[in-house]
Design an enzyme around this catalytic site. Structure first.
Site, PDB file in Angstrom:
ATOM      1  N   ASP A   1      -5.677  -2.071  -9.118  1.00 15.53           N
ATOM      2  CA  ASP A   1      -6.253  -0.992  -8.441  1.00 15.53           C
ATOM      3  C   ASP A   1      -5.764  -1.113  -7.024  1.00 15.53           C
ATOM      4  O   ASP A   1      -5.766   0.176  -6.553  1.00 15.53           O
ATOM      5  CB  ASP A   1      -7.676  -1.138  -8.352  1.00 15.53           C
TER       6      ASP A   1
ATOM      7  N   GLU B   1     -14.559 -15.214  -9.315  1.00 16.33           N
ATOM      8  CA  GLU B   1     -14.447 -15.411  -7.792  1.00 16.33           C
ATOM      9  C   GLU B   1     -15.818 -14.869  -7.057  1.00 16.33           C
ATOM     10  O   GLU B   1     -16.296 -15.702  -6.057  1.00 16.33           O
ATOM     11  CB  GLU B   1     -13.322 -14.651  -7.447  1.00 16.33           C
TER      12      GLU B   1
END
Length: 1129
Positions: free
Chosen positions: A21, A85
């Site tokens: 992205d 994460e």
């Protein structure tokens, strides 16, 4: 965030994002902008990720980052990696307070918080995938946690980036926010900043930041010790983040008078603003032009601290036109004349009022904000005498700390005798309070000669004078009389320095020859020129400008029998050097005019010799034993061609030879410096190599070779330097990092071949560079013989936790040895390694056509016959590998020949030799691994292991097959991984390591990893033994190192040509036996059809590794010649 935590962090910012992205747009630009702002950033690159699960190294990196910039994009929620994460990031945010800065890139924060819109669709896709793979119960649990992480993260105030917004402005905003959060470059102000804030506010109002875009210069004027620097630091910290660049140049008066100090200040200013040191300034005038050209494009905050000369202002801020609009320049000085007519506004520093003085004094005298009971009036009396001078309040407070009332009264009586306006006399109270004469002597020596010098050098000199400097300096620091900066340099406030010097001067105000120390040039020159020196003089400094050199006679020193310290610059001495004191401990003679030190100059008492910028060609014509010498500095001696004989300097600890451009030879006796701690050879551009003896230095901690342009290698002996902590060798001709450097247990900081930083950060990068498929290892690793060496890495169990980065790039590593601390850990690491190998194998095979030709394998080192054989009734391609691990011997040779020559009829399978032979034992198993226990054979030692692998391809793939071989010792919990290339590059020493790690009774597993779509049918391991009393002969040609598989045993190796014709071997139809048998007889099948094998034996220097790839040739009529050249396989 607490300051105590910041020292833990390695990275300022951790960037978390979905690469598809944002990588090519926002993230790449944001990453560059953060780096340009001097911020240390970790950008998680998806191209380095393996699988869906996050690696341990990334988890550690998150813990070691201070701020998390999380970029939420449309497809962010679909990535398991991103969720893992984020899970760790939010845990750190909750537990340790690390800052999260969310960036909503083309998504609405509400969509992230509630998982709706496009963002919610991506989240739904992940949920469906997890449900399918994990089941409903586990899926619900996992997704609930991920929803909560997204909810909490999206609730944090962040930055929204929509299509209509200017992306560059958004990036600028993010960088400003991060910079503000980090509070980069915060200067220390004070432990107890009493009265600082109101003065800072007054200054900020004068700076008029928001009302005008003009460049403004503000002057701060006041006496020494009144707090100008303290207030300037506080202002710098408070408003510095509002500028595009900022710089605080401290102690300008002191630095300006040092050699190259003027240029250094200009370069420091340029570095502070642009964060780069590529621009070199030759002189002050060129520096003015460079600063004028570069600074005008930025809005900067510049603080010039302690200016005492107009030339300093001209060199560092010539005019307002030098700086960009909105810039602010603050100048602190004692001299109002420097500011008059040159600044836009003037701020006059005022002393503290009574309440501020009481509070500041109380913090130092009582460790609280107000005086203790019974000390209130006494404290007020001290405040009165201090005159509101912060420095005096601090010094007197420290001196009176923990004293009784009667002691305070005595001190105050003494203060009464000192005029209030004489700050030096007030400060002398601290001097008088020193416990003994040695501490006073140390203080006076520092005040007169040693300010700005390295602490260790001063300690050596003063210890040589019998002054017990270690303890003395510690006491002076505790009493606020001396400071030590972060570079271990001694400092002292100007008022304290002047106070100390006044003590010496006051002993004999009108007769300088009767003083103990002479530091003022006029006084020293007067005594020397008139030859009026006396035995009272213990130290003398005469530093003249280069254009004001004086010639004096040596007889002027005749009566200075107690002279300990001598500092000269721009002075020439004529006459007999026997007149110089035999008690001399420190000789600092810059611009020393002679070609060598005169022979009659007595030097045996010297502790430090500093002859920078000298004319010395050879330091001593006649060697003299100098047992006391600790420091030798010949830097910038442009005529020095060779070093002295170091065998006469047995206790030397510091050798400085910076910028000696004609120095081309370092004496081999440098290896005799058994006490040396630091060697600096920076910018010795004619120096071609280092003597091998330098690597014997066990005590050396710092080695600097920067700028030695002709030094092209460091020896592997580097690892012998047991104490080496800092290695700086940038800007040299060194092309490769010696492998031994990663084995060093001592190196903490390194700058070499483009790698710079602490070893824990740099070593992984070095290892990765060796493993890089685009880099030949021979260009990075040097051996003592000058030949190339493949990379192998040993990891003891103490470092096992740091292996995640190795596992990630394991397929690129040639060989690896791991020592685990438990069987459980061994099992876990084996699984990780095998998974990594097969994963990479799959990726590589996907990118390679299945019908491609075999890759080029060096036939010199890898001997293989690769004609294809198809099994009857099928299209399966058969083949086998024979790997010998260990030294060649007669038994190994016989076994190899038996395997090559004894073939049965049937389906192209081998009838292998059994284990009834007295010299070997065999173990076999279906598939790609064999587990066995090493038996003990009476009267014999294990000599060699041989591994025979039988494989086939169901899809007719032409391939080299073997990728990796693992040797797992489950008894010792060790793992050895060897890549295919490493198998034919190992030498005797490496294979001996494999065998030495295999002992009787050990449970050993051999695992082979093959390319995708190749199936291992059977793996057999032979253990070859030799009689203990018999020395087995090595089979190798004198210049032909590859083993030739031959049926003619009568041809001596020495007589074989480079392309040796091997006798005929029969190739009948073959069938694989139903079960593995150990037949007692080994016989050749009758010859039916013949073929000739031509094998290029080459000139490989690897003697003892044998990897033979056997793929049988299809039967043909007559002879078929199979020729394997170096470029074929």
């Amino acid at each position: 965030m607490a300051n105590s935590e910041t020292s833990f962090y390695i990275y300022d910012v951790f960037l978390s994002f979905r690469g598809e992205d944002t990588r090519a747009s926002l993230v790449s630009h944001l990453y560059a902008s953060l780096q340009n702002a001097g911020i240390v950033v970790f950008k998680d690159d998806e191209s380095l990720r393996g699988g869906d699960n996050i690696s341990n190294s990334i988890l550690r990196t998150i813990e070691q980052s201070q701020i998390f910039v999380v970029v939420f994009s449309k497809n962010y929620a679909e990535s398991r990696w991103c969720h893992q994460e984020l899970r760790k990031i939010m845990a750190c945010h909750r537990t340790t307070g690390q800052v999260v800065l969310p960036v909503f890139y083309d998504v609405d924060p509400s969509d992230v918080r509630h998982q709706t819109g496009h963002f919610g669709e991506a989240f739904q896709k992940l949920e469906e995938k997890v449900l399918k793979e994990e089941g409903e119960l586990r899926c619900n649990k996992m997704m609930k946690l991920r929803r909560e992480d997204l909810r909490q993260a999206a609730a944090i105030s962040g930055v929204v980036v929509l299509n209509s917004r200017n992306e560059s402005e958004i990036i600028k905003t993010i960088v400003e926010n991060v910079t503000h959060l980090l509070d980069k470059e915060v200067l220390f102000v004070a432990d107890n900043p009493v009265g600082v804030e109101p003065r800072v506010q007054e200054m900020i109002e004068l700076l008029d930041q928001k009302l005008t875009n003009d460049v403004l210069l503000l002057g701060m004027w006041g006496m020494g010790g009144i707090g100008k620097t303290t207030i300037a630091k506080a202002i710098y910290n408070k408003i510095g983040h509002n500028f595009e660049g900022r710089s605080f140049l401290a102690h300008i008066r002191e630095v300006w008078t040092q050699d190259t100090g003027q240029v250094h200040l200009q370069e420091q200013l340029l570095f502070d603003i642009y964060k780069e040191r590529k621009t070199k300034i030759r002189n002050v005038e060129s520096g003015k032009s460079i600063l004028k050209e570069r600074l005008c494009y930025k809005k900067v905050l510049l603080v010039l601290d302690d200016v005492n000369d107009l030339e300093q202002l001209n060199a560092l801020c010539g005019s307002c036109k030098w700086f960009g609009p909105g810039s602010r320049i603050i100048i602190t000085t004692r001299d109002q004349h420097i500011l008059r007519g040159r600044v836009d506004k003037l701020y006059t520093m005022k002393g503290m009022d009574e309440s501020e003085s009481i509070e500041l004094f109380s913090w130092h005298a009582f460790k609280q904000a107000s005086p203790k009971e019974n000390f209130t009036q006494l404290s007020r009396n001290v405040i009165t005498y201090s005159g509101g001078l912060p420095l005096a309040l601090e010094v007197l407070g420290c001196y009176l700390f923990d004293m009784e009332v009667t002691e305070w009264e005595n001190v105050l009586k003494k203060l009464m005798r000192i005029p209030n306006h004489q700050v030096q006399k007030k400060l002398k109270i601290s001097y008088d309070g020193l416990d003994d004469d040695t501490e006073k002597e140390i203080f006076l020596d520092i005040a007169c000669f040693f300010i700005g010098m390295h602490r260790s050098d001063v300690v050596h000199i003063l210890n040589g004078c019998g002054l017990f400097a270690e303890n003395g300096i510690r006491i002076l620091v505790e009493r606020s009389l001396v400071t030590i900066d972060d570079k271990s340099k001694l400092g002292m406030h100007d008022l304290l320095r002047d106070m100390g010097r006044e003590i010496v001067r006051a002993k004999s105000p009108k007769e300088p020859e009767k003083r103990s120390r002479l530091w003022f040039d006029e006084d020293a020159l007067d005594v020397l020129s008139k030859e009026t020196g006396t035995k009272a003089i213990e130290g003398l400094a005469l530093k003249l400008a280069a254009n004001n050199t004086k010639c004096l006679g040596t007889k002027a020193f005749k009566k200075m029998e107690k002279l300990r310290l001598l500092q000269l610059a721009g002075v020439r001495l004529d006459g007999d050097f026997k007149y110089l004191s035999r008690d001399l401990r420190w000789l600092c003679w810059h611009r020393f005019p002679l070609k060598c030190i005169p022979t009659k100059f007595y030097q045996r008492s010297l502790i430090s010799i500093d002859l920078q910028n000298s004319n010395v060609q050879l330091l001593w014509k006649e060697a003299e034993l100098l047992e006391k010498l600790k420091v030798l500095n010949l830097s910038h001696s442009h005529y020095l061609t060779q070093t002295p004989d170091f065998s006469n300097l047995p206790n030397l600890e510091k050798l400085e030879l910076v910028d000696c451009p004609r120095l081309c030879q370092i004496s081999n006796t440098i290896g005799d410096l058994n006490q040396v701690l630091q060697i600096n050879l920076q910018d010795c551009i004619s120096l071609r190599n280092l003597p091998r003896s330098i690597y014997k230095l066990k005590s050396l901690k710092t080695l600097i070779l920067s700028g030695c342009l002709k030094i092209d290698k460091l020896e592997e002996d580097l690892e012998q330097m047991d104490s080496l902590t800092i290695l700086v060798a940038d800007k040299t001709a060194i092309k490769g990092v010696p492998f031994s450097i990663v084995r060093s247990k001592s190196i903490g900081y390194i700058s070499l071949c483009g790698y710079e930083g602490f070893s824990r950060d740099v070593f992984p990068s070095i290892i990765w560079s060796w493993m890089s498929p685009t880099n030949r290892l021979s260009s990075h690793i040097q051996t003592s013989s000058g030949t190339s060496s493949l990379v192998s890495l040993d990891v003891p169990n103490s470092n096992i936790q740091n292996l995640s980065y190795v596992f990630e790039d394991l397929p690129k590593l040639q060989s690896l040895f791991i020592e685990c601390d438990s069987e459980l850990q061994l099992t876990r690491e084996v699984e990780s390694i095998v998974d990594a190998l097969y994963a990479t194998n799959y990726e590589q095979s996907e990118s390679t056509s299945t019908t491609s030709q075999m890759p080029n394998i060096n036939a010199v080192a890898l001997i293989e016959c690769n004609n294809q054989v198809h099994t009857s009734g099928s299209e399966n391609l058969l083949g086998c590998h024979l790997i010998q691990m260990g030294k060649s011997c007669q038994v190994a040779h016989n076994l190899r020949q038996s395997i090559l020559q004894n073939r049965s009829s049937g389906e192209c399978d081998y009838l292998l030799p059994g284990d009834n032979h007295p010299d070997w034992l065999s173990f076999n198993c279906e598939g790609s691994s064999v587990i066995f226990e090493v038996p003990q054979v009476d009267g014999r030692n294990l000599k060699t292991m041989m591994c025979h692998i039988h494989f086939f391809s169901p899809d007719n793939i032409k391939s080299c097959g073997l990728i990796n071989l693992l040797v797992i010792n489950r008894t010792k919990s060790t793992i050895q991984v060897h890549k295919r290339d490493a198998l034919f590059s190992c030498d005797n020493e490496k294979w001996q390591k494999v065998l030495s790690n295999t002992e009787f009774g050990n449970k050993v597993e051999i695992v082979v990893v093959y390319e995708r779509k190749l199936i291992v049918k059977r793996t057999t391991v032979y253990l070859i033994y030799e009689p203990i009393y018999e020395e087995m002969e090595h089979y190798q040609a004198s210049n032909k190192n590859a083993i030739v598989s031959s049926g003619d045993e009568n041809i001596p190796y020495s007589q074989r040509s480079e392309f040796q014709t091997v006798s005929s071997v029969s190739v009948p139809p073959m069938s694989y036996p139903q079960g593995y048998t150990t037949n007692s007889g080994l016989s050749r099948a009758p010859a039916q059809q013949s073929q000739n094998w031509f094998i290029n034996s080459g000139n490989s220097h690897h003697d003892h590794t044998r990897l033979i790839n056997l793929v049988l040739a299809e039967p043909v009529q007559g002879d078929e010649h199979v020729f394997l050249d170096k470029g074929q396989a």
